[in-house]
Design an enzyme around this catalytic site. Structure first.
Site, PDB file in Angstrom:
ATOM      1  N   SER A 152       0.833  -1.199   0.000  1.00 22.50           N
ATOM      2  CA  SER A 152       0.000   0.000   0.000  1.00 22.50           C
ATOM      3  C   SER A 152       0.865   1.246   0.000  1.00 22.50           C
ATOM      4  CB  SER A 152      -0.894   0.030   1.247  1.00 22.50           C
ATOM      5  OG  SER A 152      -0.112   0.326   2.409  1.00 22.50           O
ATOM      6  N   ASP A 153       0.338   2.328  -0.569  1.00 21.65           N
ATOM      7  CA  ASP A 153       0.928   3.625  -0.274  1.00 21.65           C
ATOM      8  C   ASP A 153       0.756   3.856   1.226  1.00 21.65           C
ATOM      9  OD1 ASP A 153       2.122   6.083  -0.492  1.00 21.65           O
ATOM     10  OD2 ASP A 153       0.877   6.770  -2.153  1.00 21.65           O
ATOM     11  N   TRP A 154       1.602   4.712   1.780  1.00 16.85           N
ATOM     12  CA  TRP A 154       1.670   4.858   3.236  1.00 16.85           C
ATOM     13  C   TRP A 154       0.347   5.413   3.790  1.00 16.85           C
ATOM     14  CZ3 TRP A 154       5.110   2.115   1.569  1.00 16.85           C
ATOM     15  CH2 TRP A 154       6.284   1.758   2.252  1.00 16.85           C
TER      16      TRP A 154
END
Length: 812
Positions: free
Chosen positions: A236-238
Site C-alpha cells: 500500500s501507499d503509506w
C-alpha cells in the site's frame, strides 16, 4: 500477456524455499509479516532465516530509513528530466546507480518509479512522473526498473492506478472509462510488467470507479496478477489501507507503515472470525517471501542477482543525465555562448532548486548551482551576478548561514539525546531518532544554534509544522503557541505551508542565537510515530523594481545575459496541486526588462513541470533544465559553453493554461471524472485544434538534421537521417501512427516508437524502430478485450508531434 519471467531452475529453487518457509509459520506470525513493524521495515523472522525487509523512498535518489541530511544521497535529476532524455538505456544506468545506493544504505526495496501520467499540468507531483504519453512512460520506466533490479534491489512501480493529481488524494474517487484505463493509465504498468518484471508494485490512495485501490479486486487480482501475470509484492501507499477484509480480498500483500495497520493482529482475528480465508493470507505471505528470496534476505534461497553490476560514479552520472535532459526550445544564435562577459541573474542561479518537494526529497552531500558551475567554467572575472528577482515569496527551510543542532528532552526537561542538524528540517519517522532517545521518553525537541546573515535588514523567521512551538531569536521569544493545520490532512506537518512568526533586524556577518522548541505530539490520522517540523526563514525583501534595475544594469554591461527563473517548493510538491502555471514572484517582469536591455538574453527555466513563458519571443534562447539534480550547475555550464549539446526532447506538451485542454484536478462531491477519455496531452491538443507553446517531442540541439528516407518491412521501420550541421549531435527520431481515415473516437496520431542516433557533420545514420502491435489496437469495451484495427495508416517520422518530416503509408 504473461508478465512473469520464464521459470528457471533458480526460480524453482527459490519457490521451493518459499514454500518450505511458509509451512513453518503460524497464523499470527504470517499476519505480523504483512504489516510494517515501523515506518520502513517488515519484521525479521529468525526461525525461518528471514531478515527484516527495508524499504525507502526514491525516485531520484535513495533516502534510506533516515529522512535527514546527516545521511546524504546522490540526487539525480527529476523524473521529467529522465524522460526528456528519451533514452531507456540511460534510465537503466540511473537505476543501476540507485541500486548501488540502496545497497550502501541497507535498503532492499526502492519505492519507485512513479509512472502515473501527466493528465494535467496542474498536477502537483507532475515532476515526479515521466510523461503525458503512456508509451514513452513505459519505455523509460522499464529501463529504470531493469537497472534497479539488475543490482539485486526491488522496485515498486507506483501509484497503481490513476493517481494523477494531489487534491483530496486520500479520498478522491477517479471515474475513468475502461478504455481510458487500458489505453492510457494502465498501459505503462502493463509495459513494465511485461518488459521489466518488477518485483513490487504500490497501490494508490485514491479510488477508481468507486473502489479504493488497496481493495480493488478487478484491477489488482484480475488484471495485474491475472491477465499480466505479475508475481511480485503489492504494498500500500503509506496509510492507504483502510479495511482488513477489503484489503486482503483486493490483493494487497503489505499494509504500510507500522506498527498500527489493518493487518497484523487485526488480520489474524479476521481469519479466526471466519471473515478471511487463511489461504488469502498465505498468498500474501508467499509474495513477501518470494521478494525476500529475490533480494537475498531468506537464508534458504539464493538471491535473484548473484553478480552485481560494475560500480557507477554517481556524480558523473547525475551530470550526464542532467545535460542530456536539458531541452533547448528556442535558440536565435545565442547558444553556445560566445566569448565575452556574462551577467548571471536570478535567485535560483545562486540557490539552485535541484529537486521537487515531498517524499521524493533526498539530501545530497553537495549541490552545484548555476553560479558555481558557470564561474568555474568561464574565464575568471567574466561572470557578474545579480539577484534580479526571488521566486520564494514564502519562507523556506533554514539553510544558508545556519549552524544548528537538535536537543531532545524528556518531560522533566532533562536532555536525553542530541543530533547535528544540517538545516532547519527535523523529520524523524518511526525509530529514526537520535541515539538514546525513544518516543516514550521524548517530550520536546529544541532546534538551536546560530544564524549568520548574508544580508543586512529585516529577516523573517517562522515555523512549518503542527503543534506547540516556542520561537526565540537573539534572546527574544517571538512566538509561544499552538500552530494548527490549515486543512484536515494527516500529512499537514510534512506538506503544509510555512507560517511567519517573527521579524528581526540583523546585520550581515554578525551571528545571532536562534531557537525553535517543539512539544512532540503524534498527529491524529498518522498510524506511525513521527516527529516533523521545521525552522523557516526569509531574507530581507528589497523592492522588486530596485532588484530588477540592478539586473538590467548588469545585463546592459555584459555581452550575454543569462537569467535563471524557477518554481519553488510551494509551487511544485507532493501534497497539493498547482493553481496556475505562472512563475512565482516578479520573474516574468525581470525577464522582460533584461531582454529589453540586452538582445542576447538566454533564459534558463528551472522547473520540473510546464510553466508559462509569456516573454519567450523577446529573448534569444530558452533552455529548460527541469530539476537538474546535484550536478545541475556543472551540466548547465557544459551545455551553455557548447562542451556538450542539450540532448533533451519534451516528454509533455508545454502551453498556456488558458489553452490547455485538461485542467480539472479537483473533485466535485468526492468524484473526479476523467471526461476527456483517451484525449490527454498532445492527443487533446490535436483534437481541440490548438497550438501549444512547445509541442510534445520538441527539442533543438547545436546541429541540423535532414530526414532522407523511410521504409518499412513488416513491423520494422528504418529512417535515414543526415547531420547537415557543423557539429556532431544526437537526434531522437520519433515515429507517429495516424489513421488515414480520421476517427473521432481515436487520436489523430500517437507515438508508436522512437530511437536515438548519433552522427558527425555530414554523416548519415539509420534509425531502426520496431512498431509494437499495441500501436494498432484499441480497447473494445463491448467485447472487453483488445481489438486490432485493420486499415490504412501513415507512419510519420520527425522531430516532434508537430514537426513530422517524412511519411509512408502502410496497410495493416
Amino acid at each position: 500477456m504473461a508478465g512473469s519471467p520464464s521459470t528457471t531452475p533458480a526460480d524453482q529453487a527459490r519457490d521451493a524455499a518459499v514454500e518450505a518457509a511458509l509451512r513453518k509459520l503460524d497464523l499470527d506470525t504470517k499476519s505480523r509479516l504483512l504489516a510494517g513493524q515501523d515506518a520502513w521495515t517488515l519484521p525479521a523472522l529468525p526461525e525461518i532465516g528471514l531478515g527484516s525487509l527495508v524499504m525507502s523512498d526514491g525516485p531520484i535518489g535513495v533516502r534510506g530509513v533516515r529522512w535527514t541530511a546527516e545521511d546524504p544521497s546522490v540526487a539525480l535529476p527529476s523524473p521529467t528530466a529522465l524522460a526528456a532524455t528519451w533514452d531507456p538505456a540511460l534510465a537503466r544506468r540511473a537505476g543501476t546507480l540507485l541500486a548501488q545506493e540502496a545497497r550502501r544504505k541497507g535498503v532492499h526495496v526502492l519505492l519507485a518509479p512513479t509512472v502515473n501520467l501527466h493528465r494535467s499540468p496542474l498536477g502537483g507531483r507532475h515532476f515526479e512522473a515521466y510523461s503525458e504519453d503512456p508509451y514513452l512512460t513505459g519505455r523509460i520506466g522499464s529501463g529504470y526498473v531493469q537497472g534497479v533490479q539488475s543490482g539485486g534491489v526491488a522496485t515498486t512501480v507506483k501509484h497503481f492506478v490513476a493517481n494523477d493529481a494531489e487534491t483530496d488524494r486520500f479520498t478522491v474517487d477517479n471515474v475513468v472509462s475502461e478504455r481510458a484505463l487500458r489505453e492510457l493509465y494502465l498501459a505503462p504498468f502493463e509495459a513494465i510488467v511485461e518488459n521489466a518484471h518488477p518485483w513490487g508494485i504500490m497501490t494508490a490512495y485514491n479510488s477508481v470507479n468507486g473502489t479504493t485501490m488497496t481493495e480493488h479486486h478487478h484491477l489488482v487480482n484480475e488484471i495485474l496478477r491475472g491477465e499480466w501475470g505479475f508475481d511480485g509484492i503489492n504494498v500500500s501507499d503509506w496509510t492507504a489501507a483502510r479495511s482488513t477484509t477489503g484489503a486482503v480480498e483486493g490483493g494487497l500483500d503489505v499494509a504500510m507503515p507500522g506498527p498500527r495497520t489493518v493487518y497484523g493482529e487485526a488480520l489474524a482475528q479476521a481469519v479466526r472470525d471466519g471473515r478471511v480465508d487463511e489461504a488469502k493470507v498465505d498468498d500474501a505471505v508467499r509474495n513477501v517471501l518470494r521478494l525476500a528470496a529475490r533480494v537475498g534476505i531468506l537464508d534458504s534461497a539464493a538471491p535473484a542477482v548473484t553478480e552485481l553490476p560494475a560500480p557507477v560514479d554517481g556524480n558523473e552520472l547525475a551530470r550526464e543525465i542532467a545535460r542530456r535532459s536539458f531541452v533547448l526550445v528556442r535558440n536565435q544564435g545565442a547558444l553556445p555562448l560566445k566569448p565575452g562577459t556574462v551577467a548571471l541573474i536570478g535567485a535560483a542561479a545562486r540557490d539552485a532548486r535541484v529537486l521537487g518537494g515531498g517524499s521524493a526529497t533526498v539530501f545530497p552531500d553537495h549541490v552545484v548551482s548555476p553560479l558555481d558551475g558557470l564561474t568555474a567554467a568561464l574565464p575568471e572575472g567574466s561572470v557578474r551576478y545579480a539577484v534580479g528577482a526571488d521566486p520564494n515569496t514564502e519562507l523556506a527551510i533554514a539553510d544558508k548561514g545556519f549552524e544548528l543542532r537538535a536537543i531532545c528532552r524528556d518531560a522533566s526537561g532533562e536532555i536525553i539525546g542530541t543530533a547535528f542538524a544540517p538545516n532547519g528540517q527535523i523529520q524523524w519517522l518511526g525509530n529514526d531518532l537520535p541515539e538514546g532517545v525513544t518516543h516514550d521518553t521524548l517530550h520536546t525537541v529544541e532546534l538551536t544554534g546560530t544564524f549568520t546573515p548574508r544580508e543586512t535588514g529585516p529577516h523573517i523567521f517562522g515555523v512549518k509544522g503542527v503543534g506547540a512551538f516556542t520561537l526565540t531569536i537573539d534572546g527574544t521569544t517571538s512566538y509561544d503557541d499552538i500552530q494548527r493545520p490549515a486543512k484536515d490532512d494527516p500529512f499537514g506537518a510534512f506538506f503544509g505551508a510555512p507560517v511567519p512568526r517573527a521579524q528581526a533586524e540583523l546585520t550581515a556577518g554578525e551571528p545571532v542565537e536562534v531557537s525553535l522548541t517543539h512539544v512532540v505530539d503524534l498527529p491524529e490520522g498518522i498510524p506511525m510515530k513521527v516527529v516533523s517540523f521545521a525552522l523557516v526563514h526569509q531574507e530581507p525583501q528589497r523592492a522588486p523594481d530596485e532588484l530588477i534595475a540592478e539586473a538590467v544594469e548588469a545585463a546592459r554591461a555584459a555581452d550575454t545575459a543569462v537569467v535563471v527563473v524557477a518554481t519553488t517548493e510551494r509551487v511544485e510538491s507532493e501534497g497539493f496541486d498547482r493553481a496556475d502555471l505562472k512563475l512565482p514572484g516578479h520573474q516574468d517582469d525581470l525577464v522582460r526588462a533584461v531582454a529589453a536591455a540586452n538582445p542576447n538574453t538566454v533564459v534558463v527555466v528551472n522547473a520540473g513541470s510546464p510553466v508559462e513563458l509569456p516573454w519567450r519571443d523577446q529573448v534569444a534562447a530558452v533552455l529548460l533544465t527541469w530539476f537538474p539534480g546535484e550536478e545541475g550547475g556543472t551540466a548547465l555550464a557544459d551545455v551553455l559553453t557548447g562542451t556538450y549539446e542539450p540532448g533533451g526532447r519534451l516528454p509533455t506538451t508545454w502551453g498556456p493554461l488558458a489553452d490547455t485542454p485538461v485542467t480539472q484536478v479537483a473533485p466535485t462531491d468526492g468524484e473526479l471524472s476523467y471526461t476527456e477519455g483517451v484525449f490527454i496531452g498532445y492527443r487533446a491538443w490535436d483534437k481541440e485544434g490548438r497550438t501549444p507553446t512547445y509541442p510534445f517531442g520538441h527539442g533543438l540541439g547545436y546541429t541540423d538534421w535532414t530526414y532522407e528516407s523511410i521504409e518499412i518491412d513488416g513491423t520494422t521501420v528504418k529512417v535515414r537521417v543526415r547531420n547537415t550541421g557543423e557539429r556532431p549531435g544526437r537526434e531522437v527520431v520519433q515515429l507517429y501512427v495516424a489513421p488515414t481515415e480520421p476517427d473521432p473516437e481515436r487520436p489523430a496520431r500517437w507515438l508508436a516508437g522512437f530511437a536515438g542516433v548519433e552522427a558527425g557533420p555530414g554523416e548519415s545514420v539509420e534509425a531502426v524502430v520496431e512498431l509494437p502491435r499495441r500501436a494498432f489496437e484499441i480497447w473494445d469495451e463491448l467485447s472487453n478485450s483488445w481489438s486490432f484495427v485493420k486499415g490504412s495508416y501513415e507512419i510519420q517520422a520527425g522531430r516532434s508531434i508537430a514537426d513530422r518530416r517524412i511519411t509512408l503509408t502502410t496497410t495493416v
